[in-house]
Design an enzyme around this catalytic site. Structure first.
Site, PDB file in Angstrom:
ATOM      1  N   CYS A  35      11.043   9.606 -56.455  1.00  0.00           N
ATOM      2  CA  CYS A  35      12.091  10.059 -55.531  1.00  0.00           C
ATOM      3  C   CYS A  35      12.212  11.570 -55.588  1.00  0.00           C
ATOM      4  O   CYS A  35      11.582  12.227 -56.429  1.00  0.00           O
ATOM      5  CB  CYS A  35      13.432   9.410 -55.881  1.00  0.00           C
ATOM      6  SG  CYS A  35      14.049   9.913 -57.497  1.00  0.00           S
ATOM      7  N   CYS A  38      13.133  12.989 -58.931  1.00  0.00           N
ATOM      8  CA  CYS A  38      12.015  13.165 -59.876  1.00  0.00           C
ATOM      9  C   CYS A  38      11.336  14.508 -59.631  1.00  0.00           C
ATOM     10  O   CYS A  38      11.066  15.260 -60.576  1.00  0.00           O
ATOM     11  CB  CYS A  38      10.998  12.041 -59.711  1.00  0.00           C
ATOM     12  SG  CYS A  38      11.620  10.410 -60.117  1.00  0.00           S
ATOM     13  N   CYS A 103     -27.486  18.964 -85.217  1.00  0.00           N
ATOM     14  CA  CYS A 103     -26.831  18.056 -86.159  1.00  0.00           C
ATOM     15  C   CYS A 103     -25.389  17.833 -85.743  1.00  0.00           C
ATOM     16  O   CYS A 103     -24.905  18.402 -84.765  1.00  0.00           O
ATOM     17  CB  CYS A 103     -26.891  18.598 -87.582  1.00  0.00           C
ATOM     18  SG  CYS A 103     -25.886  20.075 -87.830  1.00  0.00           S
ATOM     19  N   CYS A 106     -23.151  20.824 -85.262  1.00  0.00           N
ATOM     20  CA  CYS A 106     -23.335  21.514 -83.982  1.00  0.00           C
ATOM     21  C   CYS A 106     -22.426  20.899 -82.929  1.00  0.00           C
ATOM     22  O   CYS A 106     -21.755  21.599 -82.166  1.00  0.00           O
ATOM     23  CB  CYS A 106     -24.792  21.413 -83.525  1.00  0.00           C
ATOM     24  SG  CYS A 106     -25.971  22.215 -84.618  1.00  0.00           S
ATOM     25  N   ASP A 514     -10.743 -19.580 -68.946  1.00  0.00           N
ATOM     26  CA  ASP A 514     -10.239 -20.186 -67.723  1.00  0.00           C
ATOM     27  C   ASP A 514     -11.269 -21.261 -67.337  1.00  0.00           C
ATOM     28  O   ASP A 514     -12.430 -21.188 -67.750  1.00  0.00           O
ATOM     29  CB  ASP A 514     -10.122 -19.129 -66.627  1.00  0.00           C
ATOM     30  CG  ASP A 514      -9.691 -19.718 -65.307  1.00  0.00           C
ATOM     31  OD1 ASP A 514      -8.693 -20.448 -65.291  1.00  0.00           O
ATOM     32  OD2 ASP A 514     -10.372 -19.463 -64.293  1.00  0.00           O
ATOM     33  N   ASP A 711     -12.380 -15.084 -64.304  1.00  0.00           N
ATOM     34  CA  ASP A 711     -13.073 -14.465 -63.170  1.00  0.00           C
ATOM     35  C   ASP A 711     -12.200 -14.332 -61.938  1.00  0.00           C
ATOM     36  O   ASP A 711     -12.664 -13.868 -60.898  1.00  0.00           O
ATOM     37  CB  ASP A 711     -14.347 -15.258 -62.816  1.00  0.00           C
ATOM     38  CG  ASP A 711     -14.019 -16.589 -62.139  1.00  0.00           C
ATOM     39  OD1 ASP A 711     -12.897 -17.102 -62.327  1.00  0.00           O
ATOM     40  OD2 ASP A 711     -14.892 -17.108 -61.410  1.00  0.00           O
ATOM     41  N   ASP A 715      -6.300 -14.375 -63.292  1.00  0.00           N
ATOM     42  CA  ASP A 715      -6.619 -14.176 -64.701  1.00  0.00           C
ATOM     43  C   ASP A 715      -6.311 -12.751 -65.166  1.00  0.00           C
ATOM     44  O   ASP A 715      -6.304 -12.479 -66.365  1.00  0.00           O
ATOM     45  CB  ASP A 715      -8.115 -14.452 -64.963  1.00  0.00           C
ATOM     46  CG  ASP A 715      -8.496 -15.896 -64.686  1.00  0.00           C
ATOM     47  OD1 ASP A 715      -7.687 -16.780 -65.002  1.00  0.00           O
ATOM     48  OD2 ASP A 715      -9.587 -16.124 -64.136  1.00  0.00           O
TER      49      ASP A 715
END
Length: 820
Positions: A35, A38, A103, A106, A514, A711, A715
């Protein structure tokens, strides 16, 4: 796959520009404002910050335009202040390819250099992949590149277009090949110069009193020290300039001490110095460490091969049918809806749907499926797969950055660039490792001198301490395991969204499935129809018309059953999650769903219908009730057989001590039948999305680590709440977006495989850390006590990194047992 793999949190950020004298201006994206109040609060908060001369917050565009004095604050500080006010400032993630790192220290130095920039919120540098992920608020990327360059390295932004990426990959391959050739040449020269010195050392060790002229030793060792070893001096100098330490500093200190002690001794004593020179130690150390770096580089390329292989799948051109003519275009120029022609043996350039022709597609490198998959009209194909023996015309459905292959690459790269929690602890150790070793080496020298040892003995012990210590193995232990593990998983069609999912998966002790589309085929079909005082054909037509507005698999089954029937338009369609659907078709008010929906809407279900429903459910079928204009008009039985892999998949989980559990919205009888067929002992029927969430919460309260496999859209809440969400590749985009793991094949055996590769990767990670620490824990005390020859210490140091990377490389050969 659209949503899951797409880039997120890329804000609208303008380049920071100069405002009034001494001021900068930046535009930040601000989310969470609902709003004008905010927006006002953000603006007021910003204006109270010391150094901010002006701030203007635009609510509809969700942006803050700020002018500030760079001497008093920074963009990162302003973003943190906005977050402190309760809002979000999404950061832009820039990926840089960094070259020159040798290494872990680094990588730490590059990370520190990037984090020191005022506009950088976070930086993650991975030495194993030569990649830096930078979350920042700036606009000009050259600022990041310059910061990396000032730290002593080179950086280039990661390109995204296919041709550019391939060009970049080819260029990098050429550079790697040239660097490897140069290293091999230098190594061969170094070996040729060092072998006489080693020969002398070996002869003396076995009892032959042979010493070549000190001047000959000097002539042999000097090119090795300053020509072959120049890379170490350069790396050490860059580290010292940046106020840090790395492996190069230790190598240079150790070898230089041995070399210059020998040089001074030779100059003072001349030929009388024979037997008191350590030129061979310096030369052997440099030669062996160079060999270690060559082997390490080869092994590192192996661990990152998965992404390179995926990138190689991208065709550069596509044959497109436009205006009745076949033309060849760069793959980036293919647009949605274009008809792409793919001849036998060619690689499919884009995701699409077959509109003409019949063939097979080899999707092994994308889904892990070893056998070719039949493709006919209406079937989906994935860009990067190889066409079989038929000619296909494909309608492009996903192109460019939205393509499945591109999103897989992005997902794998993001997972590989993440840091495991233990890596943060290792980073802290690596940051102080070199200074601590230098102190230990100095104390060793002093201790030997105080104990009455000779200067020569004290020097040898000190050099051994400097060259045995290996920060590289520590830094490579976790990232190489993660890169190799996620790469092996991607080859098998298992995609980890981030390191957190990879880490949590190995701790899973309960897997919740599921039913529909996960344990079952996901292609349900109407097997029985029973009309009640209503024409059966009309019942099917009206039901299919209403269900045509739904994406649920059971709805699609009813629509498919009415394949040859003309359907009507739907009005006032509504989906009642966990119950069914409702709407108006041809002025008839329809209600289709389960018994709970009928009871809720006060629709009477006759005894004979309930009896038929019970019989079907005992057979594992799903009974769908249809009410028209307030009265029950019929019931349909829909059967969705369990997948052929389900029984073996559940058995595999049980064998590993993992408890399977099935949740379904189906009736108790249907659920019991399917669970029995699958081999699942525990199940819960008639569960709605909120019920699945409650079950997960209850199990987590008992200390269970839960993986949820699903899937569908319904879910998504459970996938988000579970410790690990696993989405099947045939599922909805919402499910895949929410899940931490995506399976590219709809095979429940892949669930077991995903947990397997997580366990193997985490086991390898800890194994690597053990060996990295054990080298130092055992080697350093031996060196302090003078029990290690500097040359042997150098060999141990070189091999520690090689062994860790090679150990990770073994993950490349992992294959999922349950689906092989």
């Amino acid at each position: 796959m659209d949503t899951l793999l797409s880039k997120t949190n890329t804000p609208e950020i303008a380049s920071a520009s100069q405002g009034s004298a001494g001021n900068s201006r930046i535009v930040l994206s601000v989310s969470g404002m609902s709003c004008a109040g905010c927006a006002s609060r953000v603006e007021r908060t910003l204006k109270q910050v010391t150094g901010v001369s002006d701030a203007n917050v635009n609510l509809p565009m969700e942006r803050a335009d700020i002018e500030f004095a760079t001497a008093q604050t920074s963009a990162a500080a302003l973003a943190e202040i906005i977050r402190g006010a309760g809002f979000e400032v999404p950061a832009q993630t820039i990926v840089l390819d960094v070259t020159g790192m040798t290494c872990a220290n680094c990588a730490g130095r590059v990370e520190q250099a990037l984090k020191a920039l005022p506009d950088v919120l976070d930086a993650r540098v991975n030495a194993a992949t030569d990649r830096a992920d930078v979350d920042w608020l700036g606009g000009d990327i050259t600022v990041l590149i310059d910061a990396v360059k000032n730290a002593g390295y080179e950086a280039t932004p990661r390109l995204t277009a296919t041709a550019q990426r391939k060009e970049q990959q080819a260029k990098k391959a050429q550079q790697d090949a040239a660097a490897a050739k140069k290293d091999l040449t230098l190594f061969a020269i170094s070996v040729a110069l060092t072998l006489p010195l080693v020969g002398q050392m070996v002869l003396n060790a076995i009892g032959f009193n042979f010493h070549m002229s000190g001047w000959v030793e000097l002539a042999l060792a000097t090119p090795v020290q300053f020509v072959i070893g120049a890379r170490f001096y350069k790396g050490a100098w860059n580290a010292i300039k940046a106020g840090a330490g790395n492996m190069d500093v230790l190598v240079v200190m150790g070898t230089s001490a041995a070399y210059f002690f020998s040089l001074v001794t030779l100059l003072r004593l001349g030929e009388a110095s024979r037997g008191h020179l350590y030129f061979e130690a310096a030369a052997v150390i440099i030669t062996l460490i160079l060999l270690g770096k060559i082997l390490e580089a080869r092994a590192k390329r192996g661990t990152t091969a998965a992404v390179i292989e995926l990138m190689a799948l991208r065709p550069e051109e596509a044959k497109v049918l436009r205006n009745g003519k076949e033309i060849t275009l760069p793959v980036e120029d293919v647009t949605l809806g274009d008809i792409v022609i793919v001849r036998p043996g060619e690689r499919i350039p884009v995701d699409g749907e077959v509109v003409e022709g019949k063939s097979q597609a080899d999707e092994a490198l994308i889904t892990g499926e070893s056998l070719p998959v039949d493709k006919a009209i209406g079937d989906a194909v994935t860009g990067g797969s190889v066409n079989g023996t038929g000619l296909l015309h494909i309608k492009a459905t996903k192109v460019g950055q939205d393509s499945t292959l591109n999103k897989i690459i992005t997902l794998v790269e993001n997972a590989q660039s993440g840091k495991a929690p233990v890596q943060r602890m290792v980073d802290k150790i690596s940051a102080i490792f070199v200074p601590v070793i230098i102190v230990i080496a100095a104390l060793t020298f002093v201790g030997w001198m105080l104990a009455g040892g000779s200067f020569e003995s004290a020097l040898v012990a000190m050099v051994s301490v400097l060259v045995i210590a290996c920060p590289c193995a520590l830094g490579l232990a976790t990232p190489t395991a993660i890169v190799a593990g996620t790469g092996a998983a991607a080859r098998a069609g298992i995609l980890f969204k981030d390191v957190e999912a990879l880490e949590m998966a190995h701790r899973v002790d309960t897997v919740i499935f599921d039913k529909t589309g996960t344990l079952t085929e996901g292609h349900p079909a109407v097997s029985d129809v029973l009309a009640v005082n209503f024409d059966e054909a009309e019942l099917i037509r009206l039901s299919a018309s209403l269900q045509s507005a739904s994406e649920h698999p059971l709805a699609k089954a009813i629509v498919a059953h009415a394949d040859s029937i003309s359907l009507s338009k739907v009005k006032d369609f509504a989906s009642h999650t966990g119950f069914g659907v409702s709407g108006t078709v041809d002025d008839h008010k329809l209600l289709i769903g389960n018994r709970a929906l009928m009871l809720d809407r006060k629709v009477n279900v006759p005894e004979e219908i309930a009896a038929s429903q019970s019989v079907w459910e005992e057979e594992g079928k799903t009974a769908i009730l249809v009410a028209i204009d307030g009265s029950l008009a019929g019931v349909m039985a829909i059967f969705d057989p369990i997948r052929k892999e389900t029984i073996a998949a559940i058995a595999g989980l049980k064998k590993q001590g993992i408890e399977p559990l099935m949740l379904t919205g189906d009736s108790e009888r249907t659920a019991r039948t399917v669970a029995k067929l699958a081999g699942i002992d525990n199940f819960k029927a008639e569960t709605r999305p909120q019920d699945k969430v409650r079950v997960i919460e209850e199990l987590q309260a008992q200390g269970k680590i839960i993986a949820m496999v699903g899937d569908g859209i319904n879910d998504a809440p459970a996938l988000a709440l579970a410790d690990v969400g696993i989405a099947m590749g045939s599922g909805s985009d919402v499910a895949m977006e929410t899940a931490g793991i995506t399976l590219m094949r709809s095979n429940p055996g892949m669930v077991h495989a995903a947990l397997q590769v997580s366990r193997r990767t985490w086991s390898k990670l800890w194994q690597n850390l053990f060996w990295a620490f054990i080298y130092n824990v055992i080697g350093i005390p031996l060196a302090v006590l003078g029990l290690l020859n500097p040359a042997i210490a150098g060999a141990a140091m070189a091999m520690s990194s090689v062994s860790v990377v090679t150990s990770s490389l073994m993950l490349r050969f992992w294959k999922p047992k349950s689906i092989s």
